[in-house]
Design an enzyme around this catalytic site. Sequence first.
Site, PDB file in Angstrom:
ATOM      1  CB  CYS A 102      26.806   0.739   5.691  1.00  0.00           C
ATOM      2  SG  CYS A 102      25.850   0.096   4.352  1.00  0.00           S
ATOM      3  CG  ASN A 124      24.832  10.569  14.478  1.00  0.00           C
ATOM      4  OD1 ASN A 124      24.889  11.711  15.111  1.00  0.00           O
ATOM      5  ND2 ASN A 124      23.651  10.464  13.895  1.00  0.00           N
ATOM      6  CB  CYS A 178      12.650   7.100  12.416  1.00  0.00           C
ATOM      7  SG  CYS A 178      14.166   6.422  11.454  1.00  0.00           S
ATOM      8  CG  PHE A 203      24.978   8.987  -3.433  1.00  0.00           C
ATOM      9  CD1 PHE A 203      24.510   8.167  -4.490  1.00  0.00           C
ATOM     10  CD2 PHE A 203      25.964   9.594  -3.854  1.00  0.00           C
ATOM     11  CE1 PHE A 203      24.865   7.866  -5.353  1.00  0.00           C
ATOM     12  CE2 PHE A 203      26.491   9.788  -5.339  1.00  0.00           C
ATOM     13  CZ  PHE A 203      25.613   8.833  -6.049  1.00  0.00           C
ATOM     14  CB  CYS A 205      21.224  -4.135   8.483  1.00  0.00           C
ATOM     15  SG  CYS A 205      21.047  -3.612   6.691  1.00  0.00           S
ATOM     16  CD  GLU A 257      16.765   1.000  19.813  1.00  0.00           C
ATOM     17  OE1 GLU A 257      17.154   0.931  20.971  1.00  0.00           O
ATOM     18  OE2 GLU A 257      17.604   1.145  18.925  1.00  0.00           O
ATOM     19  CB  CYS A 291      21.284   8.852  11.255  1.00  0.00           C
ATOM     20  SG  CYS A 291      20.152   9.804  11.037  1.00  0.00           S
ATOM     21  CB  CYS A 327      25.649   1.619   9.445  1.00  0.00           C
ATOM     22  SG  CYS A 327      23.894   1.443  10.022  1.00  0.00           S
TER      23      CYS A 327
HETATM   24  N1  SAH Z   1      18.938   0.874   5.345  1.00  0.00           N
HETATM   25  C1  SAH Z   1      18.758   1.857   4.789  1.00  0.00           C
HETATM   26  C2  SAH Z   1      17.726   2.629   5.838  1.00  0.00           C
HETATM   27  C3  SAH Z   1      18.482   3.251   7.024  1.00  0.00           C
HETATM   28  S1  SAH Z   1      18.537   4.761   6.611  1.00  0.00           S
HETATM   29  C4  SAH Z   1      19.779   2.877   4.364  1.00  0.00           C
HETATM   30  O1  SAH Z   1      20.984   2.469   4.480  1.00  0.00           O
HETATM   31  O2  SAH Z   1      19.384   3.832   3.478  1.00  0.00           O
HETATM   32  C5  SAH Z   1      19.502   5.446   8.239  1.00  0.00           C
HETATM   33  C6  SAH Z   1      20.344   6.329   7.277  1.00  0.00           C
HETATM   34  O3  SAH Z   1      21.497   6.701   8.350  1.00  0.00           O
HETATM   35  C7  SAH Z   1      20.945   6.108   6.260  1.00  0.00           C
HETATM   36  O4  SAH Z   1      21.278   6.947   5.388  1.00  0.00           O
HETATM   37  C8  SAH Z   1      22.327   5.345   6.756  1.00  0.00           C
HETATM   38  O5  SAH Z   1      23.589   5.502   5.897  1.00  0.00           O
HETATM   39  C9  SAH Z   1      22.888   6.627   7.973  1.00  0.00           C
HETATM   40  N2  SAH Z   1      23.381   6.290   9.023  1.00  0.00           N
HETATM   41  C10 SAH Z   1      23.744   4.999   9.600  1.00  0.00           C
HETATM   42  N3  SAH Z   1      24.777   5.083  10.390  1.00  0.00           N
HETATM   43  C11 SAH Z   1      24.939   6.530  10.508  1.00  0.00           C
HETATM   44  C12 SAH Z   1      25.905   7.214  11.456  1.00  0.00           C
HETATM   45  N4  SAH Z   1      26.748   6.505  12.357  1.00  0.00           N
HETATM   46  N5  SAH Z   1      25.847   8.384  11.470  1.00  0.00           N
HETATM   47  C13 SAH Z   1      25.052   9.041  10.568  1.00  0.00           C
HETATM   48  N6  SAH Z   1      24.174   8.428   9.801  1.00  0.00           N
HETATM   49  C14 SAH Z   1      24.280   7.105   9.623  1.00  0.00           C
HETATM   50 FE1  SF4 Z   2      21.940  -1.503   6.492  1.00  0.00          FE
HETATM   51 FE2  SF4 Z   2      23.229   0.373   7.930  1.00  0.00          FE
HETATM   52 FE3  SF4 Z   2      23.942  -0.168   5.514  1.00  0.00          FE
HETATM   53 FE4  SF4 Z   2      21.349   0.952   5.927  1.00  0.00          FE
HETATM   54  S1  SF4 Z   2      23.322   1.966   6.340  1.00  0.00           S
HETATM   55  S2  SF4 Z   2      21.869  -0.634   4.453  1.00  0.00           S
HETATM   56  S3  SF4 Z   2      20.668  -0.163   7.804  1.00  0.00           S
HETATM   57  S4  SF4 Z   2      24.105  -1.140   7.334  1.00  0.00           S
END
Ligand code: SAH
Ligand code: SF4
Length: 391
Positions: A138, A325, A127, A249, A134, A114, A368, A141
């Site tokens: 995390c 989210n 974006c 972070f 991935c 997407e 996000c 996520c």
């Molecule tokens: N993998 C990379 C790039 C993805 S960026 C990374 O983790 O940095 C997507 C951003 O959205 C990241 O900062 C991630 O931590 C954040 N994110 C992921 N799941 C989310 C959620 N459910 N609600 C809000 N932010 C989220």
């Molecule tokens: Fe992968 Fe989601 Fe972690 Fe970013 S935030 S490194 S997309 S699992």
Amino acid sequence: MKAPVTQDVHTIPRKLPEGGKINLIGLTRDALREALIAIGTPEKQAKMRTNQLWQWLYHWGVRDFALMTNLAKDFRVTLAEHFVIELPEVVTRQVSEDGTRKYLVRIAGGHEVEVVYIPEDGRGTLCVSSQVGCTLTCSFCHTGTQKLVRNLTAGEIIGQVMLARDDLGEWPEKGAANDPTGRLLSNIVLMGMGEPLYNFENVRDAMKIAMDGEGIALGRRRITLSTSGVVPEIARTAQEIGCLLAVSFHATTDAVRDVLVPINKRWNIATLMDALREYPKVSNSERITFEYVMLHGVNDSDEDAHRLVALLQGVPAKVNLIPFNEWPGAPYTRSSNNRIRAFATILMEAGYASPIRTPRGEDIMAACGQLKSATERSRKSRAQIAAEAGL
Ligand code: SAH
Ligand code: SF4
């Protein structure tokens, strides 16, 4: 909330390169030059031909060799015999009531990723995804619960930018200046699906194409790469890409970050901070963005905010507070607005800009961390449609 405007664009599927033809999209300038020499272009002419082709592909957005009028006719025919110009295929395009556009894009092998376009006043951010799924996990996520299928190629990454420009009608008219100011698509964030630093070379090559002044010309300060903290690749990003950096972070102690962002077990907060302190010097860029997802009762206390301030000392930083989210089955809930504001106040009083990010495109699941669920939903609904139709 009004129903989102959904548009299915049943594009005619673009054919896979036939007979071993090479797709020119995604080749670096050097690789393009080599490809031209390999089909018989004299070495002396190769640089000029590369420049000409480059401008057709990335400045004018032309997809047909026959239209490249400053190239000799027989050379155009030779090009078409050996090469193709192909972008990923847009399967669906959804437009949110806030103007956010989400494209579901199909890449070779039938995989889907997407891409989200977020319009803002006088500018707009795309974006971009770097992987299907991935490998990292995390815990907050949704993309992280999807098994990685594969890395995207450089062509599939820059192709996302090109198809968005197609949709926005933003290739320049003849004679127009190549200035990105005021463009609808003025910025790129590598914040879609995937960890860009686990697909370093392809991301680098694609971003080099985006930055090239004779093409899309989005300068390195218009591109932000977000990483969960792949420490060894951070220095390389500074040296080889030089774009802005964002880091996911999300926690101020190793105990909590180990759970939220498990890559922390490999490179902990102290190691990550060392790499981040070096980044602005090497890349000659400004502030690093610290992304911080606000999870109720997990990482959102006043103590966390104070610890974050202490960690940021000596790093030019801004903090993006992201209200969590939610997604089906998520183990967390979003912090209250009051809690988020209190957290932001502590950061601001310490001198750090800390905007609270407004979720965009929520009605089309484009916010996000929602990207996987969006795909799954659309899959499910397609399956449901098929079932209802008795297919
Ligand atoms: N993998 C990379 C790039 C993805 S960026 C990374 O983790 O940095 C997507 C951003 O959205 C990241 O900062 C991630 O931590 C954040 N994110 C992921 N799941 C989310 C959620 N459910 N609600 C809000 N932010 C989220
Ligand atoms: Fe992968 Fe989601 Fe972690 Fe970013 S935030 S490194 S997309 S699992």
